[in-house]
Design a protein around this motif. Structure first.
Motif, short mmCIF file in Angstrom:
data_model
loop_
_atom_site.label_atom_id
_atom_site.label_comp_id
_atom_site.label_asym_id
_atom_site.label_seq_id
_atom_site.Cartn_x
_atom_site.Cartn_y
_atom_site.Cartn_z
N PHE A 74 0.84 -1.20 0.00
CA PHE A 74 0.00 0.00 0.00
C PHE A 74 0.87 1.25 0.00
N SER A 75 0.35 2.30 -0.59
CA SER A 75 1.05 3.58 -0.61
C SER A 75 0.76 4.37 0.65
N GLN A 76 1.75 5.16 1.04
CA GLN A 76 1.58 6.00 2.21
C GLN A 76 0.58 7.12 1.92
N LYS A 77 -0.37 7.35 2.84
CA LYS A 77 -1.35 8.41 2.70
C LYS A 77 -1.37 9.23 3.98
N LEU A 78 -1.42 10.54 3.81
CA LEU A 78 -1.39 11.43 4.97
C LEU A 78 -2.62 11.26 5.84
N ASP A 79 -3.78 11.01 5.21
CA ASP A 79 -5.01 10.87 5.98
C ASP A 79 -5.30 9.42 6.33
N GLY A 80 -4.37 8.50 6.08
CA GLY A 80 -4.54 7.11 6.45
C GLY A 80 -5.08 6.25 5.32
N ILE A 81 -4.85 4.95 5.42
CA ILE A 81 -5.35 3.98 4.44
C ILE A 81 -6.67 3.42 4.96
N PRO A 82 -7.77 3.60 4.22
CA PRO A 82 -9.08 3.17 4.74
C PRO A 82 -9.28 1.66 4.61
N THR A 83 -9.68 1.03 5.68
CA THR A 83 -10.04 -0.38 5.69
C THR A 83 -11.42 -0.53 6.32
N LEU A 84 -12.21 -1.49 5.83
CA LEU A 84 -13.60 -1.65 6.26
C LEU A 84 -13.82 -3.03 6.87
N PRO A 85 -14.82 -3.17 7.74
CA PRO A 85 -15.03 -4.44 8.44
C PRO A 85 -15.70 -5.52 7.59
N THR A 86 -16.44 -5.15 6.54
CA THR A 86 -17.14 -6.13 5.69
C THR A 86 -16.85 -5.85 4.22
N GLY A 87 -17.10 -6.88 3.41
CA GLY A 87 -16.93 -6.70 1.98
C GLY A 87 -17.92 -5.73 1.40
N TRP A 88 -19.13 -5.73 1.95
CA TRP A 88 -20.15 -4.82 1.43
C TRP A 88 -19.76 -3.36 1.66
N LYS A 89 -19.29 -3.00 2.83
CA LYS A 89 -18.90 -1.63 3.12
C LYS A 89 -17.68 -1.21 2.28
N ALA A 90 -16.74 -2.15 2.07
CA ALA A 90 -15.59 -1.83 1.22
C ALA A 90 -16.03 -1.64 -0.23
N HIS A 91 -17.00 -2.44 -0.67
CA HIS A 91 -17.53 -2.29 -2.02
C HIS A 91 -18.21 -0.93 -2.19
N ALA A 92 -18.95 -0.50 -1.18
CA ALA A 92 -19.67 0.77 -1.26
C ALA A 92 -18.73 1.96 -1.24
N ALA A 93 -17.49 1.76 -0.78
CA ALA A 93 -16.54 2.87 -0.73
C ALA A 93 -16.03 3.25 -2.12
N VAL A 94 -16.24 2.39 -3.10
CA VAL A 94 -15.83 2.66 -4.48
C VAL A 94 -17.09 2.99 -5.28
N PRO A 95 -17.06 3.99 -6.13
CA PRO A 95 -18.27 4.38 -6.90
C PRO A 95 -18.84 3.20 -7.68
N ASP A 96 -20.16 3.14 -7.74
CA ASP A 96 -20.82 2.02 -8.41
C ASP A 96 -20.56 2.00 -9.92
N ASP A 97 -20.36 3.16 -10.50
CA ASP A 97 -20.21 3.23 -11.95
C ASP A 97 -18.74 3.21 -12.39
N VAL A 98 -17.84 2.74 -11.53
CA VAL A 98 -16.43 2.78 -11.90
C VAL A 98 -16.15 1.85 -13.08
N GLU A 99 -16.81 0.70 -13.14
CA GLU A 99 -16.60 -0.22 -14.26
C GLU A 99 -17.15 0.38 -15.56
N GLU A 100 -18.30 1.04 -15.46
CA GLU A 100 -18.90 1.65 -16.66
C GLU A 100 -18.14 2.89 -17.10
N GLU A 101 -17.70 3.66 -16.12
CA GLU A 101 -17.00 4.91 -16.45
C GLU A 101 -15.66 4.64 -17.13
#
Length: 301
Positions: A216-243
């Motif tokens: 992982f790359s260093q980030k000043l505001d921290g690297i975000p990690t989520l407790p479930t796959g669903w919450k991690a999925h929701a952190a990425v825009p839904d239309d990223v594959e289409e865009e």
């Protein structure tokens, strides 16, 4: 009669002179010639001694003691000089445990293993990873296409364990930190644009391969990690594959081991290792060494 007397007188004269010559020669042989022989022998001895000594090389200054083995080394120096420490370092070998290829430095071995043997299809434990990933999805059920196991190199594993030890020694007041560094199982959603097989690509916008290869790359505001796959999925825009369909962007979920350490709630607290994010269940980790990706899940919703 006179002739006989003259003959014997002449014969006596010859014998007398012959005896003197013999005595003189014998006397000369015993008193003068040995001196000449000794002088000649001494000269020849000095000549050969100085000649042979001039052809013997002086002992090298690095050879210390005057033992018998050392003397033999001085008189008969080896044709090949012994290896120094730098020479020994150059001939060190570092074999790949997967394919057996030999490398000269640990850095080359690390690059080879992370690039050529970074991931493989998960066989043992696939059902467990599948259940963990699908837990917590509200309505949409993800379709899992592949589950890959990440083969972290020894250098990455050592870096992760070193960070754990640092957290344990710093967080002695917390029993959880003292035990395992407060290790958690977290999810991180990213994208990839390659086929994501055993050979990790070097493409600039392939996020999954970049994390597997370099961490992982260093980030000043921290690297975000989520407790479930669903919450991690929701952190990425839904239309990223289409865009970014023109780049063949696909979504991937990383299942990671995270050393949370001392968790704080204030960003200005310098005695914490991670921070609770704005969504309460988001954990921001400040050190890339604290996150170890273990599995890659290729899925669609």
């Amino acid at each position: 009669m006179m002739m006989m007397r003259a003959f014997f007188s002449y014969l006596f004269f010859l014998l007398f002179h012959f005896g003197c010559f013999t005595s003189s020669s014998h006397h000369h042989h015993h008193h003068h010639h040995p001196t000449k022989k000794r002088t000649l022998f001494s000269y020849l001895k000095r000549l050969f001694s100085s000649s042979s000594a001039s052809h013997i090389p002086p002992p090298p200054p690095s050879i210390p003691s005057p033992s018998s083995s050392t003397r033999s080394l001085r008189l008969n120096p080896p044709l090949i000089a012994p290896l120094h420490d730098t020479d020994t370092a150059r001939v060190d070998i570092h074999p790949c445990t997967v394919c057996g290829e030999i490398f000269q430095t640990p850095a080359f071995l690390h690059h080879h293993q992370s690039s050529k043997h970074g991931v493989s299809d998960l066989v043992d434990g696939e059902n467990i990873v599948r259940i963990i990933f699908k837990t917590g999805w509200p309505a949409k059920t993800p379709a899992i296409h592949r589950i890959l196991k990440i083969h972290n190199t020894p250098r990455v594993l050592a870096r992760f364990e070193d960070h754990r030890e640092r957290v344990r020694s710093a967080g002695t007041k917390s029993s959880r930190c003292a035990a395992d560094g407060n290790e958690l199982l977290r999810f991180y959603c990213t994208t990839f644009i390659c086929s994501l097989d055993s050979a990790i690509c070097n493409q600039q916008f392939c996020g999954a391969c970049a994390i597997i290869r370099c961490g992982f790359s260093q980030k000043l505001d921290g690297i975000p990690t989520l407790p479930t796959g669903w919450k991690a999925h929701a952190a990425v825009p839904d239309d990223v594959e289409e865009e970014f369909g023109f780049m063949n962007v696909k979504r991937a979920m990383l299942v990671c081991r995270v050393i949370a350490g001392r968790v704080g709630t204030l960003s200005h607290d310098h005695e914490i290792d991670s921070l609770v994010g704005p969504a309460d269940d988001e954990l921001l980790v400040f050190s890339p060494r604290a996150i170890l990706p273990c599995f890659v899940i290729v899925y669609t919703v």
